[in-house]
Design a protein around this motif. Structure first.
Motif, PDB file in Angstrom:
ATOM      1  N   ALA A  32     -62.580  77.228  39.727  1.00 36.12           N
ATOM      2  CA  ALA A  32     -63.888  76.721  40.180  1.00 36.12           C
ATOM      3  C   ALA A  32     -63.778  75.316  40.765  1.00 36.12           C
ATOM      4  CB  ALA A  32     -64.887  76.734  39.036  1.00 36.12           C
ATOM      5  N   GLY A  33     -62.708  75.095  41.527  1.00 38.19           N
ATOM      6  CA  GLY A  33     -62.506  73.801  42.157  1.00 38.19           C
ATOM      7  C   GLY A  33     -61.847  72.763  41.276  1.00 38.19           C
ATOM      8  N   ASN A  34     -61.623  73.085  40.017  1.00 37.22           N
ATOM      9  CA  ASN A  34     -60.972  72.152  39.092  1.00 37.22           C
ATOM     10  C   ASN A  34     -59.475  72.437  39.020  1.00 37.22           C
ATOM     11  OD1 ASN A  34     -63.425  70.819  37.840  1.00 37.22           O
ATOM     12  ND2 ASN A  34     -63.868  72.970  37.407  1.00 37.22           N
ATOM     13  N   ARG A  35     -58.669  71.374  38.976  1.00 36.34           N
ATOM     14  CA  ARG A  35     -57.227  71.501  38.748  1.00 36.34           C
ATOM     15  C   ARG A  35     -56.977  71.274  37.254  1.00 36.34           C
ATOM     16  NH1 ARG A  35     -53.635  71.147  42.825  1.00 36.34           N
ATOM     17  NH2 ARG A  35     -52.222  69.819  41.646  1.00 36.34           N
ATOM     18  N   ILE A  36     -56.524  72.314  36.580  1.00 35.22           N
ATOM     19  CA  ILE A  36     -56.379  72.278  35.124  1.00 35.22           C
ATOM     20  C   ILE A  36     -54.907  72.247  34.755  1.00 35.22           C
ATOM     21  CG2 ILE A  36     -56.868  73.513  32.973  1.00 35.22           C
ATOM     22  CD1 ILE A  36     -59.198  74.869  34.432  1.00 35.22           C
ATOM     23  N   SER A  37     -54.532  71.303  33.903  1.00 28.73           N
ATOM     24  CA  SER A  37     -53.160  71.229  33.400  1.00 28.73           C
ATOM     25  C   SER A  37     -53.000  72.170  32.212  1.00 28.73           C
ATOM     26  CB  SER A  37     -52.814  69.806  32.969  1.00 28.73           C
ATOM     27  OG  SER A  37     -51.622  69.789  32.221  1.00 28.73           O
TER      28      SER A  37
END
Length: 508
Positions: free
Chosen positions: A410-415
């Protein structure tokens, strides 16, 4: 003691030990420094006797023992390039390494050589059993140290292949020498130290245990262990002071009941091959209160990049630390400019520890080995790691994630690392892996895999993550497994997990 003025860098590594001091011990016998030097000369003489051209590749596929321990020094002394092969690899992987390296000679145990199939061994590659090498070491004609130059090739180390077929990282005499000097320096290794070598010698981290300990005049104890309890028994039996591991091994070791008097023998614990989580750091500190803990970060392409001094571990358990001796670590933006404090960027390793590229692979070399950023004091070629890190105002580095492992939802870059660390903080969770799975609405959703004995732990983890993480980082589902697949270096095989669980289907 041999005059070291004209010796190659690698041949200097055994010169600092007292001639009568024990240098190598194990199930196959013990050697003082004087005996080890003589044995090394014989093994090198045996290799030289094959009449191979200078720089020819010699592969070894053997269990831990004197032959495996001395090959990293013997092959370069004979003017050859050593290609260590992980003993756990199967014939198809070995065939790839032999063909890719162009090996002219393979030394292996009888059972391993017998496992090779027609077509596995390329034309021109001779096979010799480990017993032949051991026989030569016990009474063959020896040769003295070489006069190889620092930039002469010494080894090709093949990566574990977690991102595809193994690729060979090319190392010089200087690379091996400086790596040993750097690690011996910041670990404060001394002649009275005894190092348990439980990691594969085909792994740069494992091989360096030998070289850094010998540079310091200490003793190494190679061990092919079957269970974590074997490691604990070795610590007790041999009064081990130094133990190196990767996170999965530490998880297993902290699950054992260590007698306090055995735990107290360890003076130093070193970790690489993956970040330590806060809960694991806490368990190690509680179980081994007398031992200094050294979290480290490394790349085969540049050997080792950072370490966190033990005095900072309690206050900064999540940190990768700062650059080791001979390394320059920069954090840069996509345009190559330096990031500000706490601004994420790519870790770039510059300086003389940088390897010479991938063997006969200019395309992949060009992707990873590129000119150093303009801010580098070393210049030349640097390793662009692909890892995203940040540097705080005090100069300490923190791992954020790998670019190719980031989950985009959803447009977020998650580590994945942040989710995994929150999950393993829940009692009962041994390890965790977060994957991105296809989702029509989000692009990718998070799937969380847990290694735990109790399937019901998933509910506790879900509740904890709702408290600790924002909504966009919450897993779509949680899967509990009793075991995770491992690659030959003992790390979690994320490629296998992605293949088996990185889909859009619901978990089990």
């Amino acid at each position: 003691m041999i005059d070291g003025a004209q010796l190659s860098p690698v041949d200097h590594l055994l010169l600092r030990g007292d001639s009568v001091q024990l240098a190598l011990d194990g199930r196959s016998g013990s050697y003082s420094y004087a005996e080890l030097e003589q044995t090394l000369g014989r093994l090198a003489g045996w290799l030289a006797g094959f009449g191979l051209e200078s720089g020819a590749r010699v592969a070894s596929w053997v269990a831990k023992g004197p032959v495996a321990a001395l090959m990293p020094l013997a092959a370069p002394r004979a003017g050859l390039v050593h290609v260590p092969i992980n003993p756990l690899l199967k014939h198809a992987q070995v065939a790839h390494i032999l063909a890719d390296s162009g090996a002219a000679l393979l030394i292996g145990t009888a059972a391993r050589l017998d496992s090779l199939k027609p077509g596995d061994v390329p034309p021109g590659c001779r096979l010799h059993r480990e017993d032949d090498a051991a026989c030569a070491m016990s009474g063959g004609q020896g040769i003295g140290p070489s006069d190889a130059r620092p930039d002469d090739l010494a080894a090709i180390l093949y990566t574990s292949g977690s991102t595809g077929r193994p690729k060979g990282v090319v190392l010089t005499h200087a690379n091996l020498w400086l790596g040993a000097v750097a690690v011996a320096d910041y670990l404060k290794l001394a002649p009275n130290d005894r190092t348990a070598c439980v990691l594969p010698f085909s792994f740069d981290y494992g091989q360096n245990q030998l070289l850094s300990t010998w540079f310091s005049g200490g003793c190494v104890y190679p061990l092919d262990y079957l269970t974590p309890r074997d490691v604990m028994k070795l610590v007790d039996r041999r009064d081990i002071t130094t133990l190196a591991g990767v996170p999965p091994l530490w998880v297993q070791l902290t699950e054992l009941e260590w007698p306090s008097e055995v735990a107290a023998k360890l003076k130093r614990l070193t970790n690489s091959g993956g970040a330590l989580t806060r809960p694991l750091v806490a368990r190690l500190r509680a179980l081994f209160p007398q031992a200094d803990l050294y979290p480290m970060y490394g790349l085969t392409e540049a050997f080792r990049s950072t370490y966190l001094p033990p005095a900072l571990v309690d206050a900064h358990p999540d940190s990768m630390g700062s650059a080791i001796p001979f390394a320059e670590i920069l954090v840069v933006r996509p345009d190559g400019s330096l990031t500000d404090s706490d601004e994420p960027g790519e870790l770039v390793h510059c300086g003389p520890l940088v390897a010479q590229g991938y063997w006969r692979d200019p395309a992949r070399t060009a992707e990873r080995f590129r000119p150093a950023p303009a801010a580098s004091r070393y210049g030349g070629m640097a390793v662009w790691s692909g890892d995203t890190v940040r540097r705080d105002a005090d100069g300490l580095l923190y791992f954020v994630g790998r670019d190719d492992a980031m989950i985009k939802s959803a447009g977020n870059r998650i580590s994945p690392t942040e989710i995994e660390e929150a999950a393993v903080a829940v009692p009962g969770v041994a390890e965790a892996v977060a994957l991105g799975v296809k989702d029509d609405r989000l692009g990718q959703a998070v799937r969380l895999l847990l290694r735990a004995d109790d399937p019901a732990i998933a509910e506790a983890v879900a509740a904890q993550l709702k408290v600790e993480l924002p909504n966009f980082m919450q897993p779509k589902d949680i899967i509990v497994r009793p075991e995770f697949p491992r690659n030959p270096n003992g790390k979690i095989d994320r490629v296998a997990l992605s293949r088996d669980f990185g889909t859009g289907e619901s978990g089990v």
